[in-house]
Design a protein around this motif. Structure first.
Motif, PDB file in Angstrom:
ATOM      1  N   PHE A 265       0.824  -1.209   0.000  1.00  0.00           N
ATOM      2  CA  PHE A 265       0.000   0.000   0.000  1.00  0.00           C
ATOM      3  C   PHE A 265       0.858   1.260   0.000  1.00  0.00           C
ATOM      4  O   PHE A 265       0.528   2.255  -0.642  1.00  0.00           O
ATOM      5  N   LEU A 266       1.991   1.201   0.702  1.00  0.00           N
ATOM      6  CA  LEU A 266       2.860   2.381   0.779  1.00  0.00           C
ATOM      7  C   LEU A 266       3.446   2.755  -0.581  1.00  0.00           C
ATOM      8  O   LEU A 266       3.565   3.927  -0.918  1.00  0.00           O
ATOM      9  N   VAL A 267       3.845   1.751  -1.372  1.00  0.00           N
ATOM     10  CA  VAL A 267       4.588   2.061  -2.600  1.00  0.00           C
ATOM     11  C   VAL A 267       3.702   2.047  -3.843  1.00  0.00           C
ATOM     12  O   VAL A 267       4.168   2.393  -4.927  1.00  0.00           O
ATOM     13  N   GLU A 268       2.445   1.692  -3.677  1.00  0.00           N
ATOM     14  CA  GLU A 268       1.586   1.498  -4.842  1.00  0.00           C
ATOM     15  C   GLU A 268       1.539   2.727  -5.738  1.00  0.00           C
ATOM     16  O   GLU A 268       1.591   2.658  -6.955  1.00  0.00           O
ATOM     17  N   ARG A 269       1.463   3.929  -5.112  1.00  0.00           N
ATOM     18  CA  ARG A 269       1.306   5.138  -5.917  1.00  0.00           C
ATOM     19  C   ARG A 269       2.554   5.456  -6.747  1.00  0.00           C
ATOM     20  O   ARG A 269       2.471   6.103  -7.763  1.00  0.00           O
ATOM     21  N   PHE A 270       3.739   4.976  -6.292  1.00  0.00           N
ATOM     22  CA  PHE A 270       4.942   5.222  -7.081  1.00  0.00           C
ATOM     23  C   PHE A 270       5.013   4.313  -8.295  1.00  0.00           C
ATOM     24  O   PHE A 270       5.603   4.637  -9.304  1.00  0.00           O
ATOM     25  N   LEU A 271       4.410   3.128  -8.149  1.00  0.00           N
ATOM     26  CA  LEU A 271       4.481   2.149  -9.233  1.00  0.00           C
ATOM     27  C   LEU A 271       3.752   2.638 -10.475  1.00  0.00           C
ATOM     28  O   LEU A 271       4.197   2.445 -11.590  1.00  0.00           O
ATOM     29  N   SER A 272       2.613   3.309 -10.269  1.00  0.00           N
ATOM     30  CA  SER A 272       1.798   3.685 -11.419  1.00  0.00           C
ATOM     31  C   SER A 272       2.272   4.979 -12.051  1.00  0.00           C
ATOM     32  O   SER A 272       1.776   5.378 -13.088  1.00  0.00           O
ATOM     33  N   ARG A 273       3.274   5.638 -11.419  1.00  0.00           N
ATOM     34  CA  ARG A 273       3.661   6.937 -11.948  1.00  0.00           C
ATOM     35  C   ARG A 273       4.992   6.856 -12.693  1.00  0.00           C
ATOM     36  O   ARG A 273       5.988   7.411 -12.280  1.00  0.00           O
TER      37      ARG A 273
END
Lengths: 281, 359
Positions: A265-273
């Motif tokens: 959950f912590l890193v999810e937003r970096f993966l899609s960007r």
């Protein structure tokens, strides 16, 4: 047409969620059962189909010898996995940048051979490495210690970090490095100020792989430790006795997946960007 | 400030990229390097920037050895053919980046970056990421980043080649006025487009297969190309070449074509030569040499007519849009007073008087 597409999309998501969540729900329901609840045929709904009990969970924190204390191994696992992952990521990223950007030659050994050497460490079956690792740790006096396990896990995780990052850096245009140097960056500034900030998606993937592989490893956690130090996967298996305690196994499985879920959950937003788009057309 | 290169040579995997290049570049000079793809233009810029070591040759700035100085210590700025900016920084930070590396304070760097962005007309975009800009805007950011630090050397490597036709013309004008202001720098601009090279450069160097064939003002190179290769590169479409002989006070071309000997060839000894004629100088005239149409390309408001006849193949550049079918027969005028004469070794012997054309 669009409605049909949405319908299909959500149906597919629902189906896949069932596949992923189903086993967890099953384990959750099992963790509240007793021996009778497990052996008495398939039952799923507490209170209606079986009488829930907290016995499976109590075993995990019991220190009187009738259960296991999972807290110690849990903390050891966190320390070993995260420090080995962090060190592997730092060393692996530096190594990968070098392998991606510079040409090395040592006799007949070329840059691509060195890259393959890293990757080949993961091609070998772990059992082949167990004996040398064991002897090395014994020589260092680090058998059955956290420090020794961290060293072994770095050896396991470094190839993954190098592998992912070499591939990532190879897709970062070399002209960006050149541009940075023209703009006044020394090679190390080029790496730290320009390449690294643009490599966040790669770092996240590599870090995630390291954490998952490290956290789930059983083999080396088992072979390099005896009594003083114990990691979570070994502790969970140690629950087994003449009767398989499905309830406490289920409970420990659920508990051990928690750190990975938090990390995801912590890193999810970096993966899609992925923001390398627009560097070069 | 003078940058001098002597005998720069570089061979990579058996392919010569530079083969003995000599250049002398002075402050305030606007130099264009014209050459086809793979002529070594990019390599030359990379060597000047310090990104590419050479096998041999000297590179000096004001008499001091420039080769030993690492890239990041050189006062050099570069614009690439690809639109290269830092993806993780917004436009303002991109332009301020080189200043920050020079130790300029954050506020001052931002102020100067804003000033430069205004010069390239991007002041409204300073908070965008490069990926949110169009190709032309991205290249303007790259130019602003190159201009902002007032480097001694400003290198531009075919900066307009990846833009569409309309934008290329527009940016060419913008680049022209911006580069003309760089009086304190040495500006080197490479291109494959003769028009661009002549429009932007005060000095043109024509490059071919790792060598510099000719250096001179745009007019000098265009009016008196040193040899057949330069004549091909500086003209678009390339100059037509016809084999023939001068004898009995006339030019004879293959296919039994006889042309009057013009004034500028009067003193040439009889013998075999190659005659060059620009596509724009060859015209259509019903009673002239009969030739067959092989292809008619319409480019903008002009037609490029490829014809073949007894004397060889030619390309004619004709005003207006004309529809010709392959195989049509046309009369081609070959004005000998507009012809260049090259020796058998390819060197220019006589050029038509440049004034003749305007009259």
């Amino acid at each position: 047409m669009r409605t049909l597409y949405l319908l299909f999309k959500y149906a597919a998501i629902l189906l896949w969620s069932g596949f992923v969540v189903g086993p967890f729900l099953w384990a959750l329901s099992t963790s509240f059962k007793t021996a009778n609840g497990v052996m008495g045929g398939p039952t799923y709904i507490p209170w209606l189909q079986y009488q829930p009990s907290l016995e499976g969970w109590r075993v995990l924190v019991r220190t009187d010898g009738t259960g296991i204390d999972i807290v110690g191994p849990y903390l050891s696992s966190i320390v070993v996995t995260f420090s080995a992952s962090a060190i592997s990521l730092i060393l692996g990223t530096l190594a990968a940048y070098g392998l991606s950007r510079f040409t090395y030659r040592w006799g007949f050994v070329k840059t691509s051979d060195i890259t393959f050497f890293f990757i080949s460490q993961r091609i070998m079956p772990p059992i082949v490495l167990a004996i040398p690792f064991f002897l090395m740790l014994r020589f260092l006096g680090l058998l059955d210690t956290i420090a020794g396990l961290i060293l072994v896990y770095i050896a396991l995780l470094l190839p993954i970090a190098v592998w992912v990052m070499v591939d990532f850096f190879n897709n970062v245009p070399k002209q960006i490095d050149e541009m940075a140097m023209i703009d006044g960056c020394t090679p190390i500034q080029t790496f730290l100020r320009v390449i690294l900030p643009n490599s966040l998606p790669g770092l996240v993937v590599a870090g995630l792989f390291c954490i998952i592989f490290g956290w789930n490893d059983f083999f080396f956690a088992f072979t390099m430790t005896f009594t003083k130090t114990q990691l979570l996967p070994v502790a969970v298996v140690a629950l087994n006795s003449s009767v398989t305690p499905w309830w406490s196994l289920s409970a420990s499985a659920l508990v051990s997946v928690v750190p990975l879920v938090i990390v995801a959950f912590l890193v999810e937003r970096f993966l899609s960007r992925g923001n390398l788009a627009g560097a070069v057309r | 400030m003078t940058l001098t290169a002597q005998n720069l040579s570089l061979t990579i995997d058996g392919t010569p990229h530079l083969a003995g290049v000599d250049i002398a570049l002075a402050r305030g000079g606007l130099y264009t390097v014209l050459g086809r793809t793979l002529a070594g233009k990019t390599t030359l810029l990379r060597v000047i920037a310090g990104l590419q070591p050479v096998d041999e040759g000297l590179l000096t700035l004001d008499g001091r050895d420039y080769r030993a100085l690492p890239v990041w210590k050189r006062s050099v700025a570069m614009v690439y053919q690809q639109f290269i900016n830092y993806p993780h920084l917004d436009v303002l930070a991109n332009v301020a980046f080189p200043l920050r590396r020079l130790g300029v304070g954050a506020a001052e760097a931002q102020r100067r970056a804003r000033e430069t962005l205004a010069r390239v007309g991007l002041q409204a975009f300073e908070n965008r990421r490069p990926s949110q800009l169009s190709g032309g805007q991205q290249q303007r950011v790259a130019l602003a980043r190159a201009l902002v630090k007032n480097a001694d050397l400003l290198l531009l490597d075919e900066p307009l080649v990846n833009l569409d036709y309309k934008l290329r013309e527009q940016l060419r004008e913008e680049f022209r006025s911006l580069l003309a202001e760089q009086a304190h720098s040495i500006v080197v601009y490479t291109t494959t487009d003769p028009t661009e090279a002549m429009l932007l450069g005060r000095t043109i160097s024509v490059m071919h297969e790792g060598r510099i064939l000719q250096v001179g003002s745009p007019a000098a190179v265009f009016d008196r190309p040193a040899d057949i290769r330069v004549a091909g590169i500086i003209n678009d479409p390339p100059m037509n070449l016809l084999d023939g002989i001068i004898a009995d006070g006339a030019i004879r071309l293959a296919g039994d074509i006889r042309l009057a000997l013009p004034r500028h060839m009067a003193e040439i000894a009889p013998g075999s030569y190659r005659f060059g004629l620009r596509a724009i100088d060859a015209g259509l005239r019903a009673d002239a040499v009969a030739m067959r149409v092989e292809l008619a390309e319409i480019s903008g408001s002009e037609t490029l007519l490829h014809v073949a006849g007894g004397c060889g193949r030619l390309v004619l550049q004709i005003e207006g849009v004309h529809g010709y079918a392959i195989g049509d027969r046309v009369g081609v005028a070959l004005p000998s007073e507009r012809m260049f004469v090259f020796g058998q070794d390819g060197r220019l012997l006589r050029a038509p008087h440049s004034d003749d054309r305007r009259s």
